[in-house]
Enzyme design. Structure first.
Site, PDB file in Angstrom:
ATOM      1  N   ILE A 130      34.434  21.189  25.261  1.00 57.07           N
ATOM      2  CA  ILE A 130      35.431  20.112  25.267  1.00 57.07           C
ATOM      3  C   ILE A 130      36.607  20.450  24.358  1.00 57.07           C
ATOM      4  O   ILE A 130      37.763  20.190  24.686  1.00 57.07           O
ATOM      5  CB  ILE A 130      34.801  18.782  24.775  1.00 57.07           C
ATOM      6  CG1 ILE A 130      33.691  18.335  25.725  1.00 57.07           C
ATOM      7  CG2 ILE A 130      35.851  17.702  24.643  1.00 57.07           C
ATOM      8  CD1 ILE A 130      32.978  17.073  25.264  1.00 57.07           C
ATOM      9  N   THR A 160      37.950  23.255  20.991  1.00 58.08           N
ATOM     10  CA  THR A 160      37.722  24.250  19.947  1.00 58.08           C
ATOM     11  C   THR A 160      38.720  23.967  18.849  1.00 58.08           C
ATOM     12  O   THR A 160      39.910  24.162  19.030  1.00 58.08           O
ATOM     13  CB  THR A 160      37.927  25.688  20.458  1.00 58.08           C
ATOM     14  OG1 THR A 160      39.215  25.778  21.030  1.00 58.08           O
ATOM     15  CG2 THR A 160      36.894  26.091  21.457  1.00 58.08           C
ATOM     16  N   LYS A 193      39.594  23.948  14.471  1.00 59.23           N
ATOM     17  CA  LYS A 193      39.569  24.943  13.408  1.00 59.23           C
ATOM     18  C   LYS A 193      38.176  25.034  12.803  1.00 59.23           C
ATOM     19  O   LYS A 193      37.727  26.091  12.415  1.00 59.23           O
ATOM     20  CB  LYS A 193      40.591  24.575  12.327  1.00 59.23           C
ATOM     21  CG  LYS A 193      41.980  25.101  12.664  1.00 59.23           C
ATOM     22  CD  LYS A 193      42.919  24.933  11.507  1.00 59.23           C
ATOM     23  CE  LYS A 193      43.366  23.490  11.378  1.00 59.23           C
ATOM     24  NZ  LYS A 193      44.276  23.229  10.281  1.00 59.23           N
ATOM     25  N   SER A 247      35.275  23.402  14.226  1.00 60.83           N
ATOM     26  CA  SER A 247      34.129  23.199  15.104  1.00 60.83           C
ATOM     27  C   SER A 247      34.453  23.490  16.566  1.00 60.83           C
ATOM     28  O   SER A 247      35.623  23.535  16.954  1.00 60.83           O
ATOM     29  CB  SER A 247      33.658  21.750  14.991  1.00 60.83           C
ATOM     30  OG  SER A 247      34.611  20.900  15.587  1.00 60.83           O
ATOM     31  N   VAL A 248      33.395  23.711  17.333  1.00 58.47           N
ATOM     32  CA  VAL A 248      33.519  23.833  18.781  1.00 58.47           C
ATOM     33  C   VAL A 248      32.658  22.705  19.344  1.00 58.47           C
ATOM     34  O   VAL A 248      31.517  22.530  18.915  1.00 58.47           O
ATOM     35  CB  VAL A 248      32.998  25.191  19.289  1.00 58.47           C
ATOM     36  CG1 VAL A 248      33.280  25.353  20.773  1.00 58.47           C
ATOM     37  CG2 VAL A 248      33.612  26.330  18.523  1.00 58.47           C
ATOM     38  N   VAL A 249      33.220  21.940  20.282  1.00 57.52           N
ATOM     39  CA  VAL A 249      32.475  20.805  20.820  1.00 57.52           C
ATOM     40  C   VAL A 249      32.137  21.070  22.288  1.00 57.52           C
ATOM     41  O   VAL A 249      33.026  21.410  23.076  1.00 57.52           O
ATOM     42  CB  VAL A 249      33.282  19.495  20.665  1.00 57.52           C
ATOM     43  CG1 VAL A 249      32.539  18.324  21.279  1.00 57.52           C
ATOM     44  CG2 VAL A 249      33.580  19.216  19.202  1.00 57.52           C
ATOM     45  N   LYS A 292      28.305  19.320  18.584  1.00 60.50           N
ATOM     46  CA  LYS A 292      29.390  19.748  17.699  1.00 60.50           C
ATOM     47  C   LYS A 292      28.867  20.921  16.887  1.00 60.50           C
ATOM     48  O   LYS A 292      27.982  20.771  16.039  1.00 60.50           O
ATOM     49  CB  LYS A 292      29.838  18.599  16.797  1.00 60.50           C
ATOM     50  CG  LYS A 292      31.020  18.967  15.926  1.00 60.50           C
ATOM     51  CD  LYS A 292      31.674  17.753  15.279  1.00 60.50           C
ATOM     52  CE  LYS A 292      32.810  18.174  14.362  1.00 60.50           C
ATOM     53  NZ  LYS A 292      33.504  17.047  13.764  1.00 60.50           N
ATOM     54  N   ASP A 337      40.377  11.957   7.091  1.00 57.01           N
ATOM     55  CA  ASP A 337      41.149  12.722   8.093  1.00 57.01           C
ATOM     56  C   ASP A 337      41.476  11.778   9.238  1.00 57.01           C
ATOM     57  O   ASP A 337      41.422  12.145  10.415  1.00 57.01           O
ATOM     58  CB  ASP A 337      40.335  13.923   8.590  1.00 57.01           C
ATOM     59  CG  ASP A 337      41.181  14.924   9.366  1.00 57.01           C
ATOM     60  OD1 ASP A 337      42.430  14.825   9.306  1.00 57.01           O
ATOM     61  OD2 ASP A 337      40.601  15.798  10.047  1.00 57.01           O
TER      62      ASP A 337
END
Ligand code: ADP
Ligand code: MG
Length: 509
Positions: free
Chosen positions: A248, A250, A252, A254-256, A276, A392
């Protein structure tokens, strides 16, 4: 008249008697006869070779011209010599003073072993003339350090020999280094040139090894490192997940991935979930150390952990924060399971389509106003009930789904007592306030009022003087820090039953 006499006798010509014709002869015969005569004459023009063993090529001797073949060979030899002389002149001109010279020897017609006259016969590579430029067998200099005799001595420093040896050594460069056709030519590389080539080759090798390593150990764009991949396979194998679909996002850190949930100990998971995967490259997380190492919940563990474990701590932090939010009924993903640095949680979206970020959602003014009030309420809940500051918060980390704003990405969220917690909150307030004001939501408060509303503090507002407002925040953080130092880290216990705001402007120490 006797008819038969007419037919048998030669008729008399009225022009006189005809001389009998000479027998017919072909033109070819005439020509070959002439040729034979001519050759015979030519033969007599040269004296015959008396000694059968004499060198036909020796110019002192009178050559044997009796054989056409010999004659042709002699002429050819003469022609070849002239050709070679010209080639040598060209070679000299081509190479000039260049350190790397190219030899034209291969193109010579008369090779030195055939041409005993050539003064260049003595070149060393005659010894290896089967393949003089063979790279694997550069000529070695004997132990004594020189070869040859008298004026023909060549030392190991001989420029030509060294050059050839250097060229041959190029063959030992790593396979991925393309040395071109140089090995097949009589290339002579000077030591200086060879050394810089070698250096370049080593540097390139190291660089490529580094790149390769980085690729293998990092969670690369769109993909994951082998360890993570294995962990993901295991999750599918064990039935935790049905299958893992596409990626879904990418980011900085994490990659989901989207996945279909399976079940754990008979307990079914949601049909659609996200994985995640916290990135195992640490660079990005280093910048974020201050979010975790000063969080007293993780402080002690943080100092003892190696980088890989710190990454897991991030995932764990997100899990704990989501759990607190769920308790306060803030719309957010529900944690399904945590495996090392992979957090599985419920999917916000439908049929593989993730909900849009607030930044991308096409909202009418009514929805925008609605969204604003929801965000305001959530921020208060987060602070007052969950004892958290998102840290954040922006239109990038809020999703719009089923008419509601959902909060995501809370791995960096901290408690308000964090030494910089209130500064983080002020930044969140600015993002929210700016976004909704830009979107034309008239009700959106300015950053100062939003901050005071969320915290319940009454920091004096002078919209012209942001620095004074921030200074007040920092002073408050400092006072709280001293408080924590004095009373120990559990001054503000985390309970959702906590009714009052975690920080009071006039809190007495
Ligand atoms: P990052 O730290 O990389 O920003 P996020 O948690 O913000 O990680 O996730 C990145 C993106 O992945 C989000 O912007 C969102 O589009 C998508 N995403 C994350 N979690 C979910 C979820 N539970 N459901 C749907 N989409 C999600
Ligand atoms: Mg995000």
């Amino acid at each position: 008249m006797d008819q038969s006499g007419v037919t048998t006798e030669t008729p008399k010509s009225p022009w006189g008697s005809v001389a009998p014709a000479a027998p017919a002869c072909s033109l070819a015969d005439v020509m070959s006869e002439q040729l034979a005569r001519q050759l015979d004459e030519e033969n007599h023009a040269f004296p015959t070779l008396t000694e059968p063993g004499a060198d036909p090529l020796s110019l002192d001797e009178v050559p044997d011209t009796a054989s056409d073949l010999m004659l042709a060979q002699m002429l050819q030899m003469q022609f070849d010599r002239e050709y070679d002389d010209q080639l040598r002149r060209e070679e000299k001109k081509f190479n000039g003073d260049s350190k790397v010279s190219i030899s034209f020897e291969n193109y010579l017609k008369v090779h030195p072993y055939e041409d005993s006259d050539s003064s260049e016969d003595e070149v060393d590579w005659q010894d290896t003339r089967d393949d003089p430029y063979r790279a694997e067998k550069p000529q070695t200099t004997p132990r004594k350090g020189f070869a040859g005799k008298g004026k023909n001595i060549t030392t190991k420093h001989d420029e030509v020999n060294c050059g050839r040896k250097n060229t041959a050594r190029m063959d030992k460069f790593a396979p991925e280094v393309h040395v071109g056709d140089g090995l097949g030519m009589d290339l002579k590389l000077s030591n200086q040139v060879f050394n810089s080539l070698k250096q370049h080759c080593y540097t390139e090798q190291k660089r490529s090894a580094k790149l390769h390593e980085k690729k293998e150990h990092s969670t690369a764009e769109q993909a994951v490192d082998p360890r993570t991949r294995l962990l993901m396979y295991k999750m599918v194998n064990s039935g935790l997940l049905e299958n893992i679909n596409g990626c879904i996002s990418t980011g900085k850190e994490s990659v989901v991935f989207h996945a279909n949930g399976g079940s754990l100990e008979e307990q079914p998971f949601p049909d659609e979930v996200v994985l995640k995967v916290f990135k195992t490259t640490l660079n990005e997380f280093r910048n974020r150390d201050r979010y975790i190492k000063d969080d007293y919940r993780f402080k002690e563990r943080f100092s003892k952990l190696n980088p890989r474990k710190i990454i897991r701590l991030w995932a764990e932090k997100e899990m704990h924060n989501l759990a607190r939010m769920k308790k306060a009924e803030i719309p957010c993903p529900e944690v399904v399971v945590l495996k090392k640095h992979i957090l599985v949680m419920s999917f916000i979206g439908k049929d593989h389509v993730p909900a849009p970020k607030l930044k991308d959602a096409m909202l009418g003014s009514e929805d925008l106003k609605n969204a604003y009030y929801q965000v305001l309420h959530m921020m208060r809940q987060l602070y007052q009930e969950c004892n958290l500051v998102h840290a954040d918060l922006s239109e990038y980390n809020m999703l719009w789904h089923e008419g509601k704003v959902w909060l995501i990405d809370v791995s960096q969220s901290v408690e308000p007592t964090h030494p910089h917690g209130l500064e983080f909150l002020f930044r969140d307030c600015r993002n929210v306030s700016t976004f909704f004001q830009k979107k034309g939501v008239g009700e959106a408060m300015n950053v100062y009022d939003l901050f005071n509303t969320v915290t319940g503090l009454h920091i004096p507002v002078d919209t012209e003087d942001e620095a004074a407002f921030i200074a007040e925040i920092v002073a408050l953080e400092k006072r709280n820090e001293d408080h924590v130092q004095k009373r120990g880290k559990k001054t503000f216990p985390v309970t959702s039953e906590d009714s009052g705001p975690p920080l009071q402007l006039d809190a007495d120490d």
